[in-house]
Motif scaffolding. Structure first.
Motif, PDB file in Angstrom:
ATOM      1  N   GLY A 372       0.831  -1.202   0.000  1.00  0.00           N
ATOM      2  CA  GLY A 372       0.000   0.000   0.000  1.00  0.00           C
ATOM      3  C   GLY A 372       0.865   1.250   0.000  1.00  0.00           C
ATOM      4  O   GLY A 372       2.006   1.232  -0.470  1.00  0.00           O
ATOM      5  N   PHE A 373       0.339   2.353   0.504  1.00  0.00           N
ATOM      6  CA  PHE A 373       1.112   3.598   0.570  1.00  0.00           C
ATOM      7  C   PHE A 373       2.343   3.401   1.452  1.00  0.00           C
ATOM      8  O   PHE A 373       2.285   2.757   2.497  1.00  0.00           O
ATOM      9  CB  PHE A 373       0.253   4.736   1.135  1.00  0.00           C
ATOM     10  N   LYS A 374       3.466   3.999   1.016  1.00  0.00           N
ATOM     11  CA  LYS A 374       4.736   3.797   1.717  1.00  0.00           C
ATOM     12  C   LYS A 374       5.434   5.133   1.953  1.00  0.00           C
ATOM     13  O   LYS A 374       5.319   6.060   1.144  1.00  0.00           O
ATOM     14  CB  LYS A 374       5.654   2.879   0.899  1.00  0.00           C
ATOM     15  N   LYS A 375       6.220   5.190   3.030  1.00  0.00           N
ATOM     16  CA  LYS A 375       7.079   6.345   3.280  1.00  0.00           C
ATOM     17  C   LYS A 375       8.333   6.263   2.414  1.00  0.00           C
ATOM     18  O   LYS A 375       8.845   7.263   1.942  1.00  0.00           O
ATOM     19  CB  LYS A 375       7.475   6.401   4.757  1.00  0.00           C
ATOM     20  N   SER A 376       8.853   5.039   2.270  1.00  0.00           N
ATOM     21  CA  SER A 376      10.077   4.806   1.502  1.00  0.00           C
ATOM     22  C   SER A 376       9.905   3.535   0.702  1.00  0.00           C
ATOM     23  O   SER A 376       9.323   2.555   1.196  1.00  0.00           O
ATOM     24  CB  SER A 376      11.278   4.677   2.447  1.00  0.00           C
ATOM     25  N   ILE A 377      10.407   3.518  -0.522  1.00  0.00           N
ATOM     26  CA  ILE A 377      10.223   2.346  -1.376  1.00  0.00           C
ATOM     27  C   ILE A 377      10.939   1.129  -0.810  1.00  0.00           C
ATOM     28  O   ILE A 377      10.557  -0.013  -1.070  1.00  0.00           O
ATOM     29  CB  ILE A 377      10.704   2.643  -2.815  1.00  0.00           C
ATOM     30  N   SER A 378      11.987   1.340  -0.019  1.00  0.00           N
ATOM     31  CA  SER A 378      12.738   0.208   0.536  1.00  0.00           C
ATOM     32  C   SER A 378      12.269  -0.210   1.919  1.00  0.00           C
ATOM     33  O   SER A 378      12.672  -1.264   2.417  1.00  0.00           O
ATOM     34  CB  SER A 378      14.237   0.548   0.591  1.00  0.00           C
ATOM     35  N   ALA A 379      11.401   0.588   2.548  1.00  0.00           N
ATOM     36  CA  ALA A 379      10.960   0.286   3.913  1.00  0.00           C
ATOM     37  C   ALA A 379       9.859  -0.775   3.902  1.00  0.00           C
ATOM     38  O   ALA A 379       9.035  -0.814   2.988  1.00  0.00           O
ATOM     39  CB  ALA A 379      10.457   1.548   4.597  1.00  0.00           C
ATOM     40  N   PRO A 380       9.818  -1.655   4.912  1.00  0.00           N
ATOM     41  CA  PRO A 380       8.734  -2.639   4.996  1.00  0.00           C
ATOM     42  C   PRO A 380       7.415  -1.969   5.343  1.00  0.00           C
ATOM     43  O   PRO A 380       7.391  -0.863   5.874  1.00  0.00           O
ATOM     44  CB  PRO A 380       9.195  -3.578   6.113  1.00  0.00           C
ATOM     45  N   LEU A 507       3.596 -28.686   8.515  1.00  0.00           N
ATOM     46  CA  LEU A 507       3.453 -27.450   7.747  1.00  0.00           C
ATOM     47  C   LEU A 507       4.698 -26.583   7.876  1.00  0.00           C
ATOM     48  O   LEU A 507       5.318 -26.539   8.933  1.00  0.00           O
ATOM     49  CB  LEU A 507       2.245 -26.647   8.241  1.00  0.00           C
ATOM     50  N   ALA A 508       5.031 -25.893   6.789  1.00  0.00           N
ATOM     51  CA  ALA A 508       6.131 -24.922   6.824  1.00  0.00           C
ATOM     52  C   ALA A 508       5.707 -23.666   6.090  1.00  0.00           C
ATOM     53  O   ALA A 508       5.150 -23.736   4.984  1.00  0.00           O
ATOM     54  CB  ALA A 508       7.392 -25.501   6.194  1.00  0.00           C
ATOM     55  N   LEU A 509       5.967 -22.511   6.715  1.00  0.00           N
ATOM     56  CA  LEU A 509       5.729 -21.228   6.071  1.00  0.00           C
ATOM     57  C   LEU A 509       7.064 -20.672   5.595  1.00  0.00           C
ATOM     58  O   LEU A 509       8.016 -20.563   6.381  1.00  0.00           O
ATOM     59  CB  LEU A 509       5.063 -20.238   7.035  1.00  0.00           C
ATOM     60  N   ILE A 510       7.146 -20.342   4.303  1.00  0.00           N
ATOM     61  CA  ILE A 510       8.345 -19.759   3.708  1.00  0.00           C
ATOM     62  C   ILE A 510       8.052 -18.287   3.490  1.00  0.00           C
ATOM     63  O   ILE A 510       7.182 -17.930   2.684  1.00  0.00           O
ATOM     64  CB  ILE A 510       8.693 -20.434   2.365  1.00  0.00           C
ATOM     65  N   ASN A 511       8.768 -17.422   4.183  1.00  0.00           N
ATOM     66  CA  ASN A 511       8.446 -15.991   4.131  1.00  0.00           C
ATOM     67  C   ASN A 511       9.490 -15.215   3.339  1.00  0.00           C
ATOM     68  O   ASN A 511      10.694 -15.489   3.434  1.00  0.00           O
ATOM     69  CB  ASN A 511       8.347 -15.410   5.546  1.00  0.00           C
ATOM     70  N   ALA A 512       9.010 -14.249   2.549  1.00  0.00           N
ATOM     71  CA  ALA A 512       9.915 -13.420   1.743  1.00  0.00           C
ATOM     72  C   ALA A 512       9.400 -11.991   1.712  1.00  0.00           C
ATOM     73  O   ALA A 512       8.196 -11.754   1.589  1.00  0.00           O
ATOM     74  CB  ALA A 512      10.030 -13.971   0.328  1.00  0.00           C
ATOM     75  N   LYS A 513      10.344 -11.042   1.809  1.00  0.00           N
ATOM     76  CA  LYS A 513      10.017  -9.622   1.778  1.00  0.00           C
ATOM     77  C   LYS A 513      10.971  -8.960   0.789  1.00  0.00           C
ATOM     78  O   LYS A 513      12.178  -9.168   0.863  1.00  0.00           O
ATOM     79  CB  LYS A 513      10.185  -8.992   3.163  1.00  0.00           C
ATOM     80  N   GLY A 514      10.414  -8.174  -0.134  1.00  0.00           N
ATOM     81  CA  GLY A 514      11.258  -7.552  -1.144  1.00  0.00           C
ATOM     82  C   GLY A 514      11.104  -6.050  -1.175  1.00  0.00           C
ATOM     83  O   GLY A 514      10.057  -5.502  -0.814  1.00  0.00           O
ATOM     84  N   PHE A 515      12.176  -5.354  -1.636  1.00  0.00           N
ATOM     85  CA  PHE A 515      12.107  -3.910  -1.823  1.00  0.00           C
ATOM     86  C   PHE A 515      10.886  -3.547  -2.672  1.00  0.00           C
ATOM     87  O   PHE A 515      10.515  -4.270  -3.594  1.00  0.00           O
ATOM     88  CB  PHE A 515      13.364  -3.404  -2.528  1.00  0.00           C
ATOM     89  N   GLY A 516      10.279  -2.422  -2.378  1.00  0.00           N
ATOM     90  CA  GLY A 516       9.147  -1.956  -3.150  1.00  0.00           C
ATOM     91  C   GLY A 516       7.814  -2.439  -2.631  1.00  0.00           C
ATOM     92  O   GLY A 516       6.775  -2.060  -3.161  1.00  0.00           O
ATOM     93  N   GLY A 517       7.817  -3.303  -1.624  1.00  0.00           N
ATOM     94  CA  GLY A 517       6.571  -3.839  -1.102  1.00  0.00           C
ATOM     95  C   GLY A 517       6.172  -5.145  -1.723  1.00  0.00           C
ATOM     96  O   GLY A 517       4.985  -5.426  -1.918  1.00  0.00           O
TER      97      GLY A 517
END
Length: 612
Positions: A372-380, A507-517
């Motif tokens: 959604g709306f972000k303060k910084s493109i690299s911020a989570p 069960l296993a959850l594989i989590n990923a977070k990338g720049f830009g949201g």
């Protein structure tokens, strides 16, 4: 009822070694394995690194995982740069006449000399660039095992490193599957197959986009291959053109550091909907380059030598512990860049049983949400809360509340940055709280491998499939404790290896977070749970028949492993073989027959919308 995407093979290459045979995983938990498994993986690493038979265990292992940058990639103590200077008025230089610029720069006066030389007098002050070097502030990376060069294993013809890793990694997945691929194609039509693979950074070394952008500034020529081979989706193109000979669907879905899971989501949807029966999913990333390190370092994202010294109380003259540069959820200073190539072979449940394929697990779902709306493109942002919660909810829906609460674990993104340790631990902790989970096991394999950008999700999946096979979840051994700002009330962030029976890890959850949201969380099902589901759907007789057919698959897998160890197996690279054109096909108004495939492409299509 949806088809279940079953994981029937994995392959690739990472800082931990070869993925097939679970060797990459076994390197992570080597000390927790029984003796034969240790010996087999050490021998696989020795062969991969091209070391003599009498090489010691310590020497073999020293060239793996995160470590100091080695000079085979580039010399981090002397990175080539151009220094800007200004030549003052009246400066004279002597050049070879063949090297004289045309047209002459403004203010240049030339005088011919003997021997094909030219004296140049600069009448105006002029800026110039002169070659020199600088020392990198970042000297740790997750590099492929020392001495391993994928481009030397086939006729690579100046391929970018990431594409050479693709050829090796995809070949490893296919070879280790134990499947007769020619026989398999007799059960399929061309449009039953898809390949989704790419590179988040593209091919940025000199044989790809890096060289295309640098060449003229370095006084060199752009080659005819640098532009076409630089495309991010070229990994999928190589698999189709030189490994599988596939005419099916193809491409890649880009999502920064979540790219592998974006591709996995495409493969999942294709199989679940019935559009495809076989999908190759993967990513190949080779970002260890001076320019990329400088880009991330300028952002403050990479951990530097100086930051590690400060964390560990070392003087400026002492070397930091480069092997501990990535410290997820501990006191840390940034992530550690890495290279990796990881591939999965997915089939629908009916096809997997029909051919006796291995059952390593299944992909239940992949959830993707932006911030959604972000303060910084690299911020989570908020998106990862949604993906983790949705994945947990799907695990509850499939396996029940008890399984989610007591028989699940998380492979965290776990980059090793101060921001990630706060935000991701909060997300996981909040999810555990609302779902009634206590002491949720959390692993972070970037502590061993570093952050391979788009391929990182593949590294996490590789470690998950291994945990189901051997019952050991890798702990985060690069930290001495959790940072004070980490949320862990409902979590068990593993600092040592955790032994768990297969029945305790449904069960296993594989989590990923990338720049830009770009947020993605995959829900994987253990092989034990997958077999229970297949038994429920297909019955005892189908599972018994699968078991018998699986024996020949196991025999082929053993033969492949022997071939890797005696170096008789090379990557698949079928350049110019079996090339088809329009004259090779048999057309009619209701089907297209393609040589090599047992089923035709159906042209009796129904209107998917409505009549008018």
């Amino acid at each position: 009822m949806s088809r279940l995407p079953v994981i029937v093979a994995q392959g690739g290459i990472s800082p931990a070694g070869r993925t097939s045979g679970f060797h990459g995983y076994r390197r992570l938990v080597l000390e927790s394995l029984e003796g034969n498994a240790q010996k087999e993986t050490i021998e696989a690493l020795r062969v991969l690194r091209n070391l003599p038979e009498d090489t010691s265990r310590e020497a073999i292992l020293s060239g793996t995982l995160v470590r100091r940058l080695e000079k085979n990639l580039f010399n981090s103590d002397a990175i080539d740069i151009h220094q800007a200077i200004k030549a003052e008025e009246g400066t004279e230089i002597v050049l070879s006449a063949r090297r004289l610029p045309d047209p002459l720069p403004e203010g240049w006066q030339v005088e011919p000399l003997n021997g094909g030389r030219i004296k140049v007098r600069i009448s105006n002050a002029q800026p110039m660039l002169v070659p020199c070097t600088r020392k990198s502030s970042v000297n740790a990376a997750g590099q492929l095992p020392s001495g391993f060069s994928p481009e030397k294993l086939y006729q690579s013809r100046n391929h970018p490193r990431s594409l050479a890793m693709t050829v090796y990694g995809a070949s490893d997945a296919i070879g280790s599957s134990g499947i007769d691929w020619q026989g398999l194609k007799q059960k399929l039509s061309p449009d039953d197959i898809a390949v989704y693979s790419g590179s988040a950074m593209g091919q940025m070394d000199y044989n790809g986009y890096g060289g295309m952008l640098q060449a003229r500034l370095m006084g060199k020529r752009v080659t005819s291959k640098q532009c076409p081979l630089g495309f991010a989706e070229m990994s999928a193109d190589f698999i189709n053109a030189y490994i599988l000979g596939s005419l099916g669907n193809t491409g890649t879905s880009m999502g920064a550091c979540a790219t592998m899971l974006y591709n996995l989501e495409q493969g999942l949807q294709e199989i679940r909907s019935g559009r495809r029966r076989l999908v190759i999913v993967g990513n190949s990333e080779a970002p260890i380059l001076p320019e990329i390190l400088e880009g991330y370092s300028t952002m403050g994202a990479l951990t530097t030598d100086a930051a590690m010294r400060q964390l560990d109380g070392l003087s400026d003259s002492e070397n930091p512990d480069w092997g501990r540069s990535c410290r997820p959820f501990g006191n840390n200073a940034g992530f550690t860049i890495a290279e990796s190539s990881q591939f999965l072979v997915l089939m629908d449940d009916e096809l997997a049983l029909d051919i006796g394929a291995d059952i390593l697990g299944a992909v239940a779902d992949v959830f993707i949400n932006a911030d959604g709306f972000k303060k910084s493109i690299s911020a989570p942002g908020a998106g990862n809360h949604l993906t983790v919660a949705r994945a947990a909810a799907m695990g509850r829906a499939i396996a029940g509340e008890d399984a989610l609460r007591h028989r699940s674990f998380v492979q965290a993104h776990g980059t090793g940055t101060p921001q990630n340790r706060v935000t991701e631990s909060q997300i996981l902790n909040d999810t555990a709280k609302v779902f009634g989970i206590k002491n949720w096991p959390v692993a972070a394999v970037k502590s061993y491998l570093g952050h391979s950008i788009g391929a990182a999700g593949g590294d996490q999946i590789m470690a998950t499939l291994g945990a189901w096979k051997y019952g050991v979840i890798p702990g985060i051994q690069t930290i001495t404790g959790l940072a004070d700002d980490v949320c862990s009330e409902y979590l068990n962030i593993l600092q040592q290896h955790r032994e768990m029976a297969p029945s305790e890890m449904d069960l296993a959850l594989i989590n990923a977070k990338g720049f830009g949201g770009n947020n993605a969380t995959a829900l994987l099902l253990s092989p034990t749970l997958t077999r229970k589901m297949l038994l429920s759907r297909h019955g005892d007789q189908a599972m018994s028949s699968w078991q018998k057919r699986n024996e020949s698959v196991g025999a082929q897998q053993e033969e492949y492993e022997r071939g890797c160890l005696d170096r008789s197996v090379n990557p698949i690279y079928q350049f110019g073989e079996g090339v088809l054109d329009g004259t090779s096909l048999s057309f009619s108004d209701d089907k297209i027959e393609v040589p090599g495939f047992g089923k035709a492409v159906n042209l009796k299509l129904e209107n998917p919308y409505w009549s008018f």
